[in-house]
Motif scaffolding. Structure first.
Motif, short mmCIF file in Angstrom:
data_model
loop_
_atom_site.label_atom_id
_atom_site.label_comp_id
_atom_site.label_asym_id
_atom_site.label_seq_id
_atom_site.Cartn_x
_atom_site.Cartn_y
_atom_site.Cartn_z
N SER A 7 0.85 -1.19 0.00
CA SER A 7 0.00 0.00 0.00
C SER A 7 0.88 1.24 0.00
CB SER A 7 -0.92 0.01 1.23
OG SER A 7 -0.16 0.05 2.42
N ARG A 8 0.26 2.39 -0.28
CA ARG A 8 0.97 3.66 -0.28
C ARG A 8 0.39 4.58 0.79
NH1 ARG A 8 0.88 2.35 -5.84
NH2 ARG A 8 2.97 2.33 -6.76
N ALA A 9 1.27 5.20 1.57
CA ALA A 9 0.83 6.13 2.61
C ALA A 9 0.74 7.53 2.02
CB ALA A 9 1.82 6.11 3.77
N GLU A 10 -0.31 8.25 2.38
CA GLU A 10 -0.52 9.60 1.88
C GLU A 10 -0.10 10.66 2.89
OE1 GLU A 10 -1.31 10.02 -1.20
OE2 GLU A 10 -1.54 7.86 -1.49
N VAL A 12 2.11 11.16 7.05
CA VAL A 12 2.90 10.51 8.10
C VAL A 12 1.97 9.79 9.06
CG1 VAL A 12 4.46 10.91 10.04
CG2 VAL A 12 4.80 12.15 7.90
N GLY A 13 0.85 10.43 9.40
CA GLY A 13 -0.10 9.80 10.31
C GLY A 13 -0.66 8.52 9.73
N ASN A 14 -0.96 8.54 8.45
CA ASN A 14 -1.48 7.35 7.78
C ASN A 14 -0.44 6.23 7.79
OD1 ASN A 14 -1.71 6.14 4.57
ND2 ASN A 14 -3.44 5.88 5.96
N GLY A 19 1.91 0.92 10.89
CA GLY A 19 3.14 0.39 11.46
C GLY A 19 2.91 -0.66 12.54
N ASN A 20 3.59 -1.78 12.40
CA ASN A 20 3.62 -2.82 13.44
C ASN A 20 4.79 -3.74 13.13
OD1 ASN A 20 2.66 -5.10 11.66
ND2 ASN A 20 0.80 -3.84 11.60
N ALA A 21 4.98 -4.75 13.94
CA ALA A 21 6.14 -5.63 13.80
C ALA A 21 6.13 -6.41 12.49
CB ALA A 21 6.20 -6.59 14.98
N GLU A 22 4.96 -6.51 11.83
CA GLU A 22 4.85 -7.27 10.60
C GLU A 22 4.90 -6.39 9.35
OE1 GLU A 22 4.78 -10.61 10.62
OE2 GLU A 22 5.03 -10.42 12.79
N THR A 23 5.10 -5.08 9.54
CA THR A 23 5.07 -4.13 8.43
C THR A 23 6.44 -3.51 8.22
OG1 THR A 23 2.74 -3.59 8.82
CG2 THR A 23 4.03 -1.98 7.59
N ALA A 24 6.81 -3.30 6.97
CA ALA A 24 8.05 -2.60 6.63
C ALA A 24 7.70 -1.38 5.78
CB ALA A 24 9.00 -3.52 5.85
N PHE A 25 8.38 -0.28 6.02
CA PHE A 25 8.22 0.92 5.20
C PHE A 25 9.30 0.92 4.12
CE2 PHE A 25 6.62 2.31 9.42
CZ PHE A 25 5.30 2.53 9.06
N LEU A 174 17.52 13.01 15.69
CA LEU A 174 16.50 12.40 14.85
C LEU A 174 15.12 12.79 15.35
CD1 LEU A 174 19.06 10.61 14.33
CD2 LEU A 174 17.49 8.73 13.90
N THR A 175 14.23 13.09 14.43
CA THR A 175 12.82 13.31 14.76
C THR A 175 12.03 12.08 14.36
OG1 THR A 175 13.06 15.69 14.39
CG2 THR A 175 10.82 14.80 14.44
N LEU A 176 11.33 11.48 15.32
CA LEU A 176 10.55 10.28 15.11
C LEU A 176 9.07 10.61 15.33
CD1 LEU A 176 12.71 7.80 17.24
CD2 LEU A 176 13.13 8.61 14.91
N GLU A 177 8.20 10.02 14.54
CA GLU A 177 6.77 10.29 14.69
C GLU A 177 5.97 9.01 14.62
OE1 GLU A 177 3.30 13.12 12.71
OE2 GLU A 177 5.42 13.68 12.52
N GLY A 178 5.01 8.90 15.53
CA GLY A 178 4.13 7.73 15.57
C GLY A 178 2.78 8.13 16.11
N PRO A 179 1.92 7.15 16.42
CA PRO A 179 0.58 7.44 16.91
C PRO A 179 0.56 8.28 18.19
CG PRO A 179 0.74 5.15 16.25
CD PRO A 179 2.13 5.71 16.20
N SER A 180 1.62 8.17 18.99
CA SER A 180 1.68 8.93 20.24
C SER A 180 2.25 10.33 20.05
CB SER A 180 2.53 8.17 21.27
OG SER A 180 1.97 6.91 21.56
N GLY A 181 2.58 10.67 18.82
CA GLY A 181 3.12 12.00 18.56
C GLY A 181 4.57 11.97 18.14
N GLU A 182 5.22 13.12 18.26
CA GLU A 182 6.59 13.31 17.80
C GLU A 182 7.55 13.30 18.97
OE1 GLU A 182 7.35 16.21 14.39
OE2 GLU A 182 8.28 17.27 16.08
N ARG A 183 8.73 12.72 18.75
CA ARG A 183 9.78 12.77 19.77
C ARG A 183 11.13 12.89 19.09
NH1 ARG A 183 12.28 7.57 21.35
NH2 ARG A 183 11.52 5.92 19.97
N GLU A 184 12.13 13.32 19.86
CA GLU A 184 13.47 13.47 19.33
C GLU A 184 14.44 12.56 20.07
OE1 GLU A 184 14.53 17.62 19.42
OE2 GLU A 184 13.48 18.00 17.52
N VAL A 185 15.41 12.04 19.33
CA VAL A 185 16.43 11.15 19.88
C VAL A 185 17.78 11.62 19.37
CG1 VAL A 185 17.31 8.78 19.97
CG2 VAL A 185 14.84 9.19 19.95
#
Length: 352
Positions: A7-10, A12-14, A19-25, A174-185
């Motif tokens: 599938s194609r994501a439109e 970042v939220g989508n 995203g899960n352990a069985e999915t690759a981007f 690094l800026t990381l983004e997921g369902p819980s929002g954005e964080r930096e590492v």
């Protein structure tokens, strides 16, 4: 190759929702597709993220440079602000892979690049990184290309990226983004040492994406140099590499940055060697002492002991050329480079 959903994501939220352990981007796919074909990675679903608006490079008000996750290695290496303020990064990028691969490979993909250890890539071999608890055939196998630093009883696989070695010396976030929002590492904390969990390679959750890489403000005025020693002049992974930056006051070193590649399980910042350089004259004896400190904890195996001296040579030469660049007031230096712009080893042994 095993079948997977595509599938194609439109947005970042989508993408994060998939995203899960069985999915690759997938973006450039220069690592992922190889590993899927080899049956090393077995995603149930692959999500194409190339449509995401993550291809900008922008200067921030604090002097840092923010790079979108989907900026290609080619575009980043040739970006005017990177060439001017971060030539070390440009040099490292151009030392990696081939032109065709750099045209496809992305910034985030390079950060996530997986090891080239042949035992990891061979599903018939024991590999704790690929299959936790199965063992590590590299430790007593053909380990010529493997790590001297940062290894464990469970894994001695080398981190393969050239770009990440430069980033270790430069410093980045690094800026990381997921369902819980954005964080930096911090970049230094992103890649993990193998320890007893070599399958956990980085600080990124399965439902997170890297959206940006922000470089620390440039070290200026300074001289820098990236040296990669390898079996052949192009399209080859490092036996040993060194990324060096030096800031001088006359001939005295007032700040030093040094990172190593090809010899460690993660991009390796040689902090103790850096500290030993500060306050010292920019001369061969200082560089040789730093090289000794950087490799004093090396743990060579049966076939890679030669890397200890090779890495020391890379450090000395990179520091020497960074010093010469700093004294000339420029980051560009062509010393000890072949016609591809990169250093080579004196021997051209075939890769084991």
């Amino acid at each position: 190759m095993r079948a997977f959903d595509f599938s194609r994501a439109e947005s970042v939220g989508n993408a994060a929702q998939h995203g899960n352990a069985e999915t690759a981007f997938v973006a450039g796919g220069t690592t992922l597709l190889d590993l899927v074909k080899l049956d090393v990675m077995r995603p149930a679903a692959v999500v194409d993220i190339n449509a995401l608006p993550l291809k900008a490079v922008e200067r921030l008000a604090d002097g840092r440079l923010k790079i979108g996750a989907l900026v290609t290695n080619t575009d980043l290496a040739h970006h005017p602000e990177v060439k001017r303020d971060y030539p070390l990064l440009s040099q490292a990028l151009l030392a990696g892979a081939s032109t065709q691969l750099r045209n496809m490979a992305t910034t985030a993909g390079n950060l996530m690049q997986r090891t080239r250890c042949p035992y990891f890539r061979d599903v018939g071999s024991a590999c704790n990184k690929r299959q936790p608890g199965s063992g590590c055939d590299a430790r007593d196998g053909i380990n010529r290309m493997h790590a001297l630093l940062g290894g464990s009883a469970d894994c001695i696989a080398v981190h393969p990226s050239d770009m990440c070695v430069a980033l270790a010396a430069i410093g980045a976030t690094l800026t990381l983004e997921g369902p819980s929002g954005e964080r930096e590492v911090a970049f230094a904390d992103f890649h993990r040492l193998p320890g007893d969990t070599p399958h956990l390679e980085h600080d990124l959750a399965a439902d997170e994406l890297i959206t940006a890489l922000t470089l620390d403000a440039p070290l200026a005025p300074a001289g820098s140099h990236y040296l990669k020693l390898r079996d052949r002049a192009s399209y080859e992974f490092a036996l040993a590499s060194a990324a060096a930056q030096l800031k001088l006051d006359g001939e005295r070193i007032i700040e030093a940055r040094l990172a190593l590649g090809g010899v460690a399980t993660k991009p390796w910042r040689a902090s103790e060697a850096e500290a030993a350089l500060v306050g010292q004259p920019a001369v061969l004896a200082s560089f040789e002492r730093a090289a000794e400190i950087a490799l004093r904890d090396a743990q060579p195996r049966a076939h890679n002991a030669f890397k200890v001296d090779l890495a020391k040579q890379a450090i000395v030469r990179a520091l020497r050329d960074a010093s010469r660049a700093a004294q000339r007031g420029t980051d560009q230096d062509d010393t000890d480079q072949d016609d591809t712009g990169q250093g080579r080893t004196d021997t051209q042994e075939s890769q084991a």
